[in-house]
Each structure stands twice: as C-alpha cells, then as structure tokens.
Design an enzyme around this catalytic site. Structure first.
Site, PDB file in Angstrom:
ATOM      1  N   GLU A 219     -41.834 -22.777  25.744  1.00  0.00           N
ATOM      2  CA  GLU A 219     -42.868 -23.628  26.711  1.00  0.00           C
ATOM      3  C   GLU A 219     -43.656 -23.786  26.560  1.00  0.00           C
ATOM      4  O   GLU A 219     -45.313 -23.451  26.717  1.00  0.00           O
ATOM      5  CB  GLU A 219     -42.105 -23.316  28.215  1.00  0.00           C
ATOM      6  CG  GLU A 219     -40.955 -22.748  28.413  1.00  0.00           C
ATOM      7  CD  GLU A 219     -39.857 -22.905  29.562  1.00  0.00           C
ATOM      8  OE1 GLU A 219     -40.453 -23.412  30.337  1.00  0.00           O
ATOM      9  OE2 GLU A 219     -40.188 -21.235  30.239  1.00  0.00           O
TER      10      GLU A 219
ATOM     11  N   LYS B  14     -25.387 -23.764  27.445  1.00  0.00           N
ATOM     12  CA  LYS B  14     -26.028 -25.108  26.473  1.00  0.00           C
ATOM     13  C   LYS B  14     -25.026 -25.217  25.195  1.00  0.00           C
ATOM     14  O   LYS B  14     -24.519 -23.907  25.170  1.00  0.00           O
ATOM     15  CB  LYS B  14     -27.308 -24.620  25.769  1.00  0.00           C
ATOM     16  CG  LYS B  14     -27.954 -24.776  27.385  1.00  0.00           C
ATOM     17  CD  LYS B  14     -29.714 -24.041  26.260  1.00  0.00           C
ATOM     18  CE  LYS B  14     -31.045 -23.830  27.710  1.00  0.00           C
ATOM     19  NZ  LYS B  14     -31.506 -25.492  27.722  1.00  0.00           N
TER      20      LYS B  14
ATOM     21  N   LYS C 273     -42.421 -26.993  22.893  1.00  0.00           N
ATOM     22  CA  LYS C 273     -41.043 -26.362  23.592  1.00  0.00           C
ATOM     23  C   LYS C 273     -40.326 -26.578  22.758  1.00  0.00           C
ATOM     24  O   LYS C 273     -39.591 -27.445  21.555  1.00  0.00           O
ATOM     25  CB  LYS C 273     -40.820 -28.273  24.728  1.00  0.00           C
ATOM     26  CG  LYS C 273     -39.742 -27.014  25.151  1.00  0.00           C
ATOM     27  CD  LYS C 273     -39.518 -28.146  26.796  1.00  0.00           C
ATOM     28  CE  LYS C 273     -37.697 -27.793  27.759  1.00  0.00           C
ATOM     29  NZ  LYS C 273     -38.304 -26.561  28.035  1.00  0.00           N
TER      30      LYS C 273
ATOM     31  N   HIS D 212     -31.489 -14.548  29.207  1.00  0.00           N
ATOM     32  CA  HIS D 212     -30.935 -16.302  28.129  1.00  0.00           C
ATOM     33  C   HIS D 212     -31.424 -15.341  26.692  1.00  0.00           C
ATOM     34  O   HIS D 212     -30.444 -15.490  25.792  1.00  0.00           O
ATOM     35  CB  HIS D 212     -32.029 -16.752  28.276  1.00  0.00           C
ATOM     36  CG  HIS D 212     -32.337 -17.889  30.010  1.00  0.00           C
ATOM     37  ND1 HIS D 212     -31.043 -17.639  30.520  1.00  0.00           N
ATOM     38  CD2 HIS D 212     -33.342 -18.148  30.172  1.00  0.00           C
ATOM     39  CE1 HIS D 212     -31.450 -18.469  31.777  1.00  0.00           C
ATOM     40  NE2 HIS D 212     -32.924 -18.461  31.485  1.00  0.00           N
TER      41      HIS D 212
ATOM     42  N   ASP E 276     -37.789 -12.600  33.065  1.00  0.00           N
ATOM     43  CA  ASP E 276     -37.384 -14.077  33.140  1.00  0.00           C
ATOM     44  C   ASP E 276     -36.548 -14.882  32.608  1.00  0.00           C
ATOM     45  O   ASP E 276     -35.906 -15.447  32.724  1.00  0.00           O
ATOM     46  CB  ASP E 276     -39.250 -15.166  33.680  1.00  0.00           C
ATOM     47  CG  ASP E 276     -38.440 -16.237  34.038  1.00  0.00           C
ATOM     48  OD1 ASP E 276     -37.891 -17.055  34.922  1.00  0.00           O
ATOM     49  OD2 ASP E 276     -39.303 -17.158  33.366  1.00  0.00           O
TER      50      ASP E 276
ATOM     51  N   ARG F 100     -35.960 -23.640  54.040  1.00  0.00           N
ATOM     52  CA  ARG F 100     -36.908 -24.156  55.323  1.00  0.00           C
ATOM     53  C   ARG F 100     -37.663 -25.275  55.998  1.00  0.00           C
ATOM     54  O   ARG F 100     -37.916 -25.893  56.844  1.00  0.00           O
ATOM     55  CB  ARG F 100     -38.210 -22.902  55.693  1.00  0.00           C
ATOM     56  CG  ARG F 100     -37.546 -21.611  55.232  1.00  0.00           C
ATOM     57  CD  ARG F 100     -38.859 -20.239  54.650  1.00  0.00           C
ATOM     58  NE  ARG F 100     -38.682 -20.412  54.186  1.00  0.00           N
ATOM     59  CZ  ARG F 100     -39.800 -19.880  53.044  1.00  0.00           C
ATOM     60  NH1 ARG F 100     -39.868 -18.615  53.443  1.00  0.00           N
ATOM     61  NH2 ARG F 100     -40.250 -20.841  51.576  1.00  0.00           N
TER      62      ARG F 100
HETATM   63  N1  LIG Z   1     -37.012 -23.141  37.892  1.00  0.00           N
HETATM   64  C1  LIG Z   1     -35.922 -22.707  36.968  1.00  0.00           C
HETATM   65  O1  LIG Z   1     -36.364 -23.716  35.242  1.00  0.00           O
HETATM   66  C2  LIG Z   1     -34.953 -21.723  37.684  1.00  0.00           C
HETATM   67  C3  LIG Z   1     -35.180 -20.748  37.964  1.00  0.00           C
HETATM   68  N2  LIG Z   1     -33.918 -20.389  37.908  1.00  0.00           N
HETATM   69  C4  LIG Z   1     -33.743 -19.278  39.153  1.00  0.00           C
HETATM   70  O2  LIG Z   1     -33.304 -20.019  39.885  1.00  0.00           O
HETATM   71  C5  LIG Z   1     -34.148 -19.523  41.418  1.00  0.00           C
HETATM   72  C6  LIG Z   1     -34.921 -20.290  41.882  1.00  0.00           C
HETATM   73  O3  LIG Z   1     -35.755 -19.994  41.369  1.00  0.00           O
HETATM   74  P1  LIG Z   1     -37.003 -21.452  41.620  1.00  0.00           P
HETATM   75  O4  LIG Z   1     -36.064 -23.215  42.361  1.00  0.00           O
HETATM   76  O5  LIG Z   1     -37.912 -22.029  40.152  1.00  0.00           O
HETATM   77  O6  LIG Z   1     -37.762 -21.610  43.080  1.00  0.00           O
HETATM   78  P2  LIG Z   1     -38.318 -22.509  44.153  1.00  0.00           P
HETATM   79  O7  LIG Z   1     -39.691 -21.127  44.395  1.00  0.00           O
HETATM   80  O8  LIG Z   1     -38.911 -23.637  43.032  1.00  0.00           O
HETATM   81  O9  LIG Z   1     -37.197 -22.574  45.318  1.00  0.00           O
HETATM   82  C7  LIG Z   1     -37.434 -21.070  46.219  1.00  0.00           C
HETATM   83  C8  LIG Z   1     -36.377 -22.107  46.823  1.00  0.00           C
HETATM   84  O10 LIG Z   1     -36.066 -20.784  48.081  1.00  0.00           O
HETATM   85  C9  LIG Z   1     -36.044 -22.188  49.549  1.00  0.00           C
HETATM   86  N3  LIG Z   1     -36.271 -20.736  49.870  1.00  0.00           N
HETATM   87  C10 LIG Z   1     -37.884 -19.462  50.187  1.00  0.00           C
HETATM   88  N4  LIG Z   1     -37.325 -18.801  51.105  1.00  0.00           N
HETATM   89  C11 LIG Z   1     -36.864 -19.276  51.770  1.00  0.00           C
HETATM   90  C12 LIG Z   1     -35.640 -18.348  52.821  1.00  0.00           C
HETATM   91  N5  LIG Z   1     -36.623 -17.458  53.947  1.00  0.00           N
HETATM   92  N6  LIG Z   1     -34.919 -18.768  53.158  1.00  0.00           N
HETATM   93  C13 LIG Z   1     -34.872 -20.248  52.767  1.00  0.00           C
HETATM   94  N7  LIG Z   1     -34.956 -20.583  52.021  1.00  0.00           N
HETATM   95  C14 LIG Z   1     -35.944 -20.094  51.131  1.00  0.00           C
HETATM   96  C15 LIG Z   1     -37.538 -22.527  49.277  1.00  0.00           C
HETATM   97  O11 LIG Z   1     -37.009 -23.336  50.058  1.00  0.00           O
HETATM   98  P3  LIG Z   1     -38.743 -23.976  51.204  1.00  0.00           P
HETATM   99  O12 LIG Z   1     -39.699 -23.771  50.705  1.00  0.00           O
HETATM  100  O13 LIG Z   1     -37.998 -25.126  51.738  1.00  0.00           O
HETATM  101  O14 LIG Z   1     -37.630 -22.542  52.522  1.00  0.00           O
HETATM  102  C16 LIG Z   1     -36.443 -22.911  47.587  1.00  0.00           C
HETATM  103  O15 LIG Z   1     -36.049 -24.627  48.219  1.00  0.00           O
HETATM  104  C17 LIG Z   1     -34.203 -17.878  41.271  1.00  0.00           C
HETATM  105  O16 LIG Z   1     -33.579 -16.816  41.342  1.00  0.00           O
HETATM  106  C18 LIG Z   1     -34.709 -18.652  39.168  1.00  0.00           C
HETATM  107  O17 LIG Z   1     -34.983 -17.083  38.739  1.00  0.00           O
HETATM  108  C19 LIG Z   1     -33.116 -19.902  36.767  1.00  0.00           C
HETATM  109  C20 LIG Z   1     -33.055 -20.100  36.279  1.00  0.00           C
HETATM  110  C21 LIG Z   1     -34.294 -21.453  35.874  1.00  0.00           C
HETATM  111  O1  LIG Z   2     -34.609 -19.081  33.523  1.00  0.00           O
HETATM  112  C1  LIG Z   2     -35.381 -20.266  33.186  1.00  0.00           C
HETATM  113  O2  LIG Z   2     -35.316 -20.825  32.460  1.00  0.00           O
HETATM  114  C2  LIG Z   2     -36.120 -21.982  32.555  1.00  0.00           C
HETATM  115  C3  LIG Z   2     -36.684 -22.750  31.260  1.00  0.00           C
HETATM  116  O3  LIG Z   2     -35.073 -23.472  30.929  1.00  0.00           O
HETATM  117  P1  LIG Z   2     -35.182 -24.314  29.686  1.00  0.00           P
HETATM  118  O4  LIG Z   2     -32.830 -24.750  30.209  1.00  0.00           O
HETATM  119  O5  LIG Z   2     -35.632 -25.680  29.850  1.00  0.00           O
HETATM  120  O6  LIG Z   2     -34.810 -23.856  28.554  1.00  0.00           O
HETATM  121  C4  LIG Z   2     -37.956 -21.984  32.402  1.00  0.00           C
HETATM  122  O7  LIG Z   2     -38.567 -22.041  32.623  1.00  0.00           O
HETATM  123  C5  LIG Z   2     -37.901 -20.877  33.793  1.00  0.00           C
HETATM  124  O8  LIG Z   2     -38.666 -20.038  33.465  1.00  0.00           O
HETATM  125  C6  LIG Z   2     -36.840 -19.745  34.135  1.00  0.00           C
HETATM  126  O9  LIG Z   2     -36.819 -19.085  34.794  1.00  0.00           O
END
Ligand SMILES: NC(=O)C1=CN([C@@H]2O[C@H](COP(=O)(O)OP(=O)(O)OC[C@H]3O[C@@H](n4cnc5c(N)ncnc54)[C@H](OP(=O)(O)O)[C@@H]3O)[C@@H](O)[C@H]2O)C=CC1
Ligand SMILES: O=C1O[C@H](COP(=O)(O)O)[C@@H](O)[C@H](O)[C@H]1O
Length: 488
Positions: free
Chosen positions: A215, A181, A335, A240, A235, A48
C-alpha cells in the site's frame, strides 16, 4: 419508516469510522443502485460522534459524492439512513437500540455489523444479548464480525466462547474481505476449472510462491487503533494473506459449498510448519516506515510494524519443501496485491548462451489493481539465429469498461441472503492465529526496534533475508523484468 416482510435493518457499529466510510456505506449504496436492497431496508449507523439523523444523512451524502460514481440514486439511499449516538460500553445504548428496533418495526430481521476495534466485540455481543436483541423470535439476527477475530489466539478463543453463549454458528459471519474479491475467487476458478495447472501445481514443479500486498498510504488517520491493535502481521497476514495462501495451496474441494471450501482451507492452515522462533531473523522481518513515530496517536517508541515479511512452509504431500513468502507493508512504492509463482528451471538448458533459456517460468496473478493472469515463458526470437527471449502470455480477466464489484458488495449481500460460503469458520481463524502468534510474541519480547524504511520504497533491504542464501528476489510488479532483456 417501516421494515417489510423479508426486509431487514443493517445496523453498523463504527459507522463513522474508516472502514464504514470507505467500504461499507459505498457498498450498500451500490447494492441500493442495483436494486438489491428491498425498498424498506433501513441502515442504522452507530458511533459516539453526536450526529442526528439529519446531520448524519448530510455527512454520508457529502462523503459518498466523493467516493462513488454517479449520484442518480443518492436521494433514495440517503432516505434509508438513520443514526444512533452512544458508547458501546454504555448499557443504556443497547436499551436505546432496542427501542429503535421496536419503533422502526424491524423486529424480524436484523444484521449487526461490528466495524469497531476487536476489543469491543465481546462487550457488544453481551450488550445486545442483555436486551434480547440477539433472540430470533420471529425473523433472523445475524452478526458480522470484522477481522481480526480477536487480538491473538487466546482472545479469539474468549470471543468465540462469548459468541457461543448468545448465537448459533449460522448467525455468525466472520468476514475477510479478501475472500470476497473477485480476483481472489478467481484463484479457485483458475485452479479448479482448468486442467493445465494441476499437474504442475506441486513441489515437483514449483520453486516458490510469493504473496505480496503493498500500500502507498500510511496508517491513514487510523494510527491510534493501528498502533495499539494492528501491526502488519495482525492486520494483513493473519487474515488476508493467509487466506490467499490457503486458496493457492488447498486440495480441490468436493463441492462449492461453504463447508467443503472451509474444510480444504483449514487443512492447509493446519499444515503450515510452526515458525522456528529461534531462527526468527531468517524467517520473518518487521519494519516501520520513517515518520511513523511522529504520527498523531502513535505511542512514543512504538515497535508496531508497518511492514512484515514471512517465510512459511506447508508441510503436506503436495507442498513439502516449497517456500511461501508473504509480505505486506504500508507507505510502500505502489499499491498492489499479487501472487507470483516461480516454477523450477528446465532440467536441461538446451539453449544456453542463446538468450533467456535459463530463466524460470513465472505465473503472475494480479489481485489488484489489475486482475490479471500472466505466464512468463521462453520463446524463440524471430529471425535466422536461434536466440531466445522471455515473453508474457496474458490471460487477463476483465475487459476494459467492465465494472468490477467491490468485495464488500458481494459480502454484504451474502449476509442478507444468508450465504456463508465466503465467510470464515472458527477453526480457520484459530489455525491462522497459531501461525502468526509465535512470531508476534517473539517480536513483542524483542527489545530491538523494528528496521526502518523510507516512505515510497519497497520496504527494508533486509526483507530479502527470508530468501536465505537462495538467489530469489521479491517481484514488485506483474511486469516481466527479463522480457525486454530477452528482446535486446
Ligand atoms: N479500515 C479498513 O480498511 C479495514 C478495517 N477493518 C476492521 O474494521 C474494524 C474498524 O476499523 P476502522 O473503521 O478502520 O476503525 P476506525 O478507528 O476508523 O473506526 C472505529 C469506529 O468505532 C467507533 N467507536 C470506537 N469506540 C467506540 C465506542 N466505545 N462506542 C461506540 N463506537 C465506538 C468509532 O466511532 P466514534 O469515534 O464516532 O465513536 C468509529 O466509528 C476493525 O476491526 C478493523 O480491523 C477490516 C478491513 C479493512
Ligand atoms: O483489512 C485491511 O485491509 C486494508 C487493505 O484492503 P484493500 O482491499 O484496500 O487491499 C488495509 O489497508 C487495512 O489496514 C486492513 O485493516
């Protein structure tokens, strides 16, 4: 910009988010550097946030400079990037995406990567289907779905029903980056390319297994998402840590194919004994780090756990009676991800009183940051006296200077290649939800707040509760605690 014959567009929903910033874009950059992306592959970021192509390119450039080593290929990579602003809940967005795909000549092959909150997955799938973007008329369409797949078992089932309406199973890539991994894949190699472990890898010789993911960071700017849809159990453990458990406990697969691996993993997950929620306090522990409640985006009085520990049993022939202890937490002392396998003590203690002979053998497997394999054994202290001490046999995997590929590099490339071996099958995901759902439900009904632990600690003392009245304790590192004592 055009897409060529075998090329594709990588469309990332949630491109401005934490995952895309820290993992997906750096991984695509590495693939670009290694020449793994066809010259005309385009990467479309969606969110967005109101970026234009130019401001998005500048944003990604600035972020990558701090995250990756070397920028020799940065200009070329940045040229691949485009951005489409809009809300995934707005039908007009999908129309605009349809136009982008057409305008950029990418009709053939498109990967849609869902890096957004799981509650958006069904809407995105429907939105793409409504404008015909999931139809494979000439090339292929693939959908990568981040974990967690759903929020619990019923929502995972609803998501699957929605996906099935529009996609064939071969188009769906349920990602769990732990499986990508190298050190997690090494669990399979360690177990099935060597014969020395197999005779010991069962209830006769193994006392218990610990799987730890710790972590140091807290919720790291993701508080509003984590507090609503996360929690350590959902999470980390549902995905994992249960995948790691499955790889440790599974029977040898008949081949290395996706289906053979998944067949064996799912058997393990289905063999996990349902947690007895009437005895929950001794089977599971949840806690929050001090200060979590004050983070921006956390609901006042939130019970979301930032730490969880769980005791599980795998009720099958091999593992009957062997506890598997899983724990994970944010805001902890270090970590680290690792597996600690504790063997049963020698049946007769021949060298009692002469040093370390009563100590059990441990197999310590580092997943990160060290991808190490170490065996703790008892040996004689050199010299005239018969004294023993514990020493470590080190079979560490990577050599200094060897580049370790990030899990996402391999997984993102596998999607391009159409290789699903490292992605999860639906029945694996549902079996994992069946393990954690009863615990999460019981916690959601519990009026007591989670325990608290200080930031930078190893979590609440009460996490030892999962060991019951045994003398077991958590191993926090790969270092051999008793080795020095043995030497003294
Ligand atoms: N962060 C991590 O380390 C990990 C995350 N995940 C998974 O990845 C997914 C994303 O996580 P993460 O990146 O941390 O989440 P974030 O909250 O950091 O990012 C969410 C993203 O979704 C977008 N977004 C949210 N609502 C809307 C909407 N209505 N329309 C369009 N875009 C939207 C936001 O963009 P904007 O604000 O620009 O709209 C932003 O880019 C989750 O399912 C999480 O479980 C899996 C493994 C690791
Ligand atoms: O999926 C997730 O994994 C990360 C940890 O991943 P790692 O590869 O750095 O060990 C975790 O931080 C996050 O909360 C979770 O959504």
């Amino acid at each position: 910009m055009t897409c060529g014959n075998i090329s594709h567009a990588y469309v990332i929903f949630g491109a401005t988010g934490n995952l895309a910033t820290h993992k997906l874009l750096p991984a695509l950059y590495q693939l670009h550097c290694q020449g793994q992306l066809a010259a005309d592959v385009e990467i479309l970021g969606c969110g967005r946030s109101p970026f234009t192509q130019a401001t998005w390119q500048a944003e990604v450039r600035a972020k990558l400079v701090g995250l990756v080593e070397g920028d020799a290929h940065l200009d070329g990579f940045i040229q691949r990037l485009d951005y489409l602003a809009g809300s995934l809940t707005d039908p007009g967005f999908y129309q605009a995406l349809h136009t982008w795909v057409g305008d950029n000549g990418c009709e053939n092959n498109v990967i849609f990567y869902l890096s957004v909150s799981p509650d958006l997955y069904v809407g995105v799938t429907d939105g793409l289907a409504n404008v015909g973007l999931l139809q494979e008329t000439s090339g292929w369409r693939r959908m990568v779905i981040e974990k967690p797949f759903g929020y619990d078992l019923p929502s995972a089932q609803a998501l699957q029903r929605s996906l099935e309406q529009h996609l064939k199973e071969e188009q769906i890539y349920r990602i769990d980056h732990y499986v990508g991994k190298a050190s997690v894949q090494n669990l399979l190699v360690l177990r099935f390319a060597n014969v020395i472990l197999e005779p010991l890898w069962n209830r006769h010789y193994i006392d218990h297994v610990q799987i730890t993911h710790s972590e140091t960071v807290g919720v790291d700017g993701r508080a509003s998402y984590y507090d609503r849809s996360g929690g350590a159990m959902r999470d980390m453990i549902q995905s994992h840590l249960l995948q790691v458990l499955a790889l440790l406990a599974m029977e040898p697969p008949v081949s290395q194919t996706a289906e053979a691996l998944r067949d064996e993993k799912v058997k393990v997950l289905k063999s996990i004994r349902p947690v007895d929620v009437s005895q929950l306090a001794t089977h599971a522990v949840r806690a929050q780090y001090a200060g979590y409640q004050q983070e921006e985006g956390v609901t006042a009085g939130s019970h979301t756990e930032t730490y969880a520990a769980l005791q599980l049993y795998v009720d099958n022939w091999r593992w009957q009676g062997v506890p598997f202890y899983l724990r994970t937490g944010k805001g902890l002392a270090e970590k680290r991800s690792m597996v600690s396998v504790c063997f049963k003590p020698a049946p007769v203690s021949l060298f009692q009183g002469q040093g370390a002979s009563a100590l059990p053998n441990w197999l310590m497997i580092g997943i990160q940051p060290e991808d190490a394999v170490r065996m703790e054994i008892t040996a004689k202290v050199p010299g005239l006296e018969m004294r023993t001490r514990q020493i470590t046999m080190d079979a560490s995997v990577s050599s200094p200077g060897e580049r370790k590929a990030e899990a996402y590099e391999e997984l993102l490339l596998d999607v391009i290649k159409g290789d699903r071996a490292l992605f999860l099958r639906y029945d694996e995901v549902t079996a994992a939800w069946q393990v954690v759902d009863p615990v999460m439900q019981a916690w959601s009904l519990d009026e007591h707040p989670p325990l608290q632990y200080p930031l930078g600690s190893w979590g609440p003392k009460a996490a030892e509760r999962v060991f019951g009245d045994s003398l077991r304790v958590w191993r926090h590192s790969l270092a051999c605690n008793n080795c020095l004592a043995g030497k003294a």
